[in-house]
Design a protein around this motif. Structure first.
Motif, PDB file in Angstrom:
ATOM      1  N   GLN A   3       0.838  -1.195   0.000  1.00 27.81           N
ATOM      2  CA  GLN A   3       0.000   0.000   0.000  1.00 27.81           C
ATOM      3  C   GLN A   3       0.873   1.245   0.000  1.00 27.81           C
ATOM      4  O   GLN A   3       1.906   1.293   0.665  1.00 27.81           O
ATOM      5  CB  GLN A   3      -0.917  -0.020   1.224  1.00 27.81           C
ATOM      6  CG  GLN A   3      -2.093   0.911   1.124  1.00 27.81           C
ATOM      7  CD  GLN A   3      -3.014   0.644  -0.045  1.00 27.81           C
ATOM      8  OE1 GLN A   3      -2.745   1.058  -1.155  1.00 27.81           O
ATOM      9  NE2 GLN A   3      -4.086  -0.045   0.199  1.00 27.81           N
ATOM     10  N   LYS A   4       0.467   2.238  -0.749  1.00 30.03           N
ATOM     11  CA  LYS A   4       1.233   3.476  -0.862  1.00 30.03           C
ATOM     12  C   LYS A   4       1.206   4.281   0.433  1.00 30.03           C
ATOM     13  O   LYS A   4       0.216   4.319   1.139  1.00 30.03           O
ATOM     14  CB  LYS A   4       0.677   4.325  -1.998  1.00 30.03           C
ATOM     15  CG  LYS A   4       0.913   3.717  -3.363  1.00 30.03           C
ATOM     16  CD  LYS A   4       0.365   4.609  -4.460  1.00 30.03           C
ATOM     17  CE  LYS A   4       0.661   4.008  -5.808  1.00 30.03           C
ATOM     18  NZ  LYS A   4      -0.514   3.561  -6.499  1.00 30.03           N
ATOM     19  N   ARG A   5       2.342   4.949   0.683  1.00 28.49           N
ATOM     20  CA  ARG A   5       2.465   5.870   1.806  1.00 28.49           C
ATOM     21  C   ARG A   5       2.161   7.275   1.273  1.00 28.49           C
ATOM     22  O   ARG A   5       2.801   7.724   0.326  1.00 28.49           O
ATOM     23  CB  ARG A   5       3.874   5.820   2.383  1.00 28.49           C
ATOM     24  CG  ARG A   5       4.241   4.444   2.951  1.00 28.49           C
ATOM     25  CD  ARG A   5       5.721   4.333   3.220  1.00 28.49           C
ATOM     26  NE  ARG A   5       6.436   4.496   1.950  1.00 28.49           N
ATOM     27  CZ  ARG A   5       7.682   4.915   1.836  1.00 28.49           C
ATOM     28  NH1 ARG A   5       8.397   5.214   2.897  1.00 28.49           N
ATOM     29  NH2 ARG A   5       8.256   5.047   0.653  1.00 28.49           N
ATOM     30  N   ALA A  52       5.758  19.008   2.552  1.00 31.15           N
ATOM     31  CA  ALA A  52       5.186  17.781   1.987  1.00 31.15           C
ATOM     32  C   ALA A  52       6.027  17.287   0.812  1.00 31.15           C
ATOM     33  O   ALA A  52       6.273  16.083   0.668  1.00 31.15           O
ATOM     34  CB  ALA A  52       3.745  18.025   1.556  1.00 31.15           C
ATOM     35  N   ALA A  53       6.488  18.209  -0.026  1.00 25.98           N
ATOM     36  CA  ALA A  53       7.323  17.832  -1.172  1.00 25.98           C
ATOM     37  C   ALA A  53       8.624  17.172  -0.704  1.00 25.98           C
ATOM     38  O   ALA A  53       9.060  16.169  -1.274  1.00 25.98           O
ATOM     39  CB  ALA A  53       7.616  19.064  -2.025  1.00 25.98           C
ATOM     40  N   GLN A  60      10.182   9.250   2.349  1.00 26.06           N
ATOM     41  CA  GLN A  60       9.345   8.959   3.510  1.00 26.06           C
ATOM     42  C   GLN A  60       7.908   8.646   3.096  1.00 26.06           C
ATOM     43  O   GLN A  60       7.204   7.923   3.795  1.00 26.06           O
ATOM     44  CB  GLN A  60       9.352  10.140   4.481  1.00 26.06           C
ATOM     45  CG  GLN A  60      10.691  10.414   5.112  1.00 26.06           C
ATOM     46  CD  GLN A  60      10.631  11.685   5.932  1.00 26.06           C
ATOM     47  OE1 GLN A  60      10.102  11.678   7.037  1.00 26.06           O
ATOM     48  NE2 GLN A  60      11.160  12.767   5.391  1.00 26.06           N
ATOM     49  N   SER A  61       7.480   9.225   1.983  1.00 25.68           N
ATOM     50  CA  SER A  61       6.162   8.956   1.416  1.00 25.68           C
ATOM     51  C   SER A  61       6.324   8.685  -0.072  1.00 25.68           C
ATOM     52  O   SER A  61       7.269   9.170  -0.699  1.00 25.68           O
ATOM     53  CB  SER A  61       5.220  10.144   1.614  1.00 25.68           C
ATOM     54  OG  SER A  61       4.902  10.298   2.974  1.00 25.68           O
ATOM     55  N   ALA A 104       3.079  12.454 -12.142  1.00 21.19           N
ATOM     56  CA  ALA A 104       2.978  13.343 -10.989  1.00 21.19           C
ATOM     57  C   ALA A 104       3.103  12.534  -9.711  1.00 21.19           C
ATOM     58  O   ALA A 104       2.547  11.444  -9.589  1.00 21.19           O
ATOM     59  CB  ALA A 104       1.649  14.098 -11.007  1.00 21.19           C
ATOM     60  N   ASN A 105       3.835  13.092  -8.760  1.00 22.58           N
ATOM     61  CA  ASN A 105       3.963  12.434  -7.467  1.00 22.58           C
ATOM     62  C   ASN A 105       3.247  13.211  -6.363  1.00 22.58           C
ATOM     63  O   ASN A 105       3.281  12.813  -5.206  1.00 22.58           O
ATOM     64  CB  ASN A 105       5.426  12.168  -7.116  1.00 22.58           C
ATOM     65  CG  ASN A 105       6.327  13.375  -7.280  1.00 22.58           C
ATOM     66  OD1 ASN A 105       5.878  14.500  -7.420  1.00 22.58           O
ATOM     67  ND2 ASN A 105       7.629  13.121  -7.270  1.00 22.58           N
ATOM     68  N   MET A 106       2.593  14.310  -6.764  1.00 24.14           N
ATOM     69  CA  MET A 106       1.785  15.065  -5.810  1.00 24.14           C
ATOM     70  C   MET A 106       0.545  15.619  -6.516  1.00 24.14           C
ATOM     71  O   MET A 106       0.600  15.979  -7.689  1.00 24.14           O
ATOM     72  CB  MET A 106       2.577  16.213  -5.186  1.00 24.14           C
ATOM     73  CG  MET A 106       3.712  15.734  -4.293  1.00 24.14           C
ATOM     74  SD  MET A 106       4.551  17.095  -3.415  1.00 24.14           S
ATOM     75  CE  MET A 106       3.342  17.454  -2.141  1.00 24.14           C
TER      76      MET A 106
END
Length: 145
Positions: A3-5, A52-53, A60-61, A104-106
């Protein structure tokens, strides 16, 4: 697949929507880290977008979801961090395409633009979509410079 963080953050304008998204993701079994403010005292969205970025680029995420009033300012702050590809979305097609074509990662959402129901749909569309690679990989690499 594990599962994604997911890291979440926002400014003061989006606390309620951010918390609704956190609850939604937790119920789906995602590993959620919420680093946003907990009071409605005015705060600066660039700090929260950058934090967050950095959470994402440090590993970490896996992905990040950020919010402010329009989604624009916090997105601009996040995109200043090398390795981040963040887009503001107000429809599910765009939320899918920023993942599928732009890697995209965000995801950024405007809490004063979309309601909770649509925001949850955007989040689900973003997280359910994988990068297609191929010709899109060349273009995504060009974004990195």
């Amino acid at each position: 697949m594990t599962q994604k963080r997911i890291v979440l953050s926002s400014d003061h304008a989006a606390i309620d929507l951010r918390q609704a998204i956190a609850k939604h993701l937790t119920q789906q079994g995602y590993d959620v880290t919420d680093i946003g403010p907990v009071t409605t005292e005015s705060t600066h969205y660039p700090l929260h977008g950058k934090a967050a970025a950095e959470h994402v680029v440090s590993g970490q995420s896996d992905l990040g979801i950020i919010l402010c009033g329009t989604g624009q300012g916090i997105m601009m702050a996040a995109n200043k961090v090398p390795g981040i590809r963040c887009g503001v979305c107000m429809d599910t097609f765009s939320a899918k395409m920023i993942r599928a074509h732009n890697n995209a990662n965000m995801l950024s959402i405007g809490a004063r633009i979309v309601g909770e129901s649509l925001a949850l749909e955007l989040v689900d569309a973003f997280l359910a979509t994988e990068f297609e690679g191929g010709r899109h990989a060349t273009r995504a690499d060009m974004i990195e410079g």
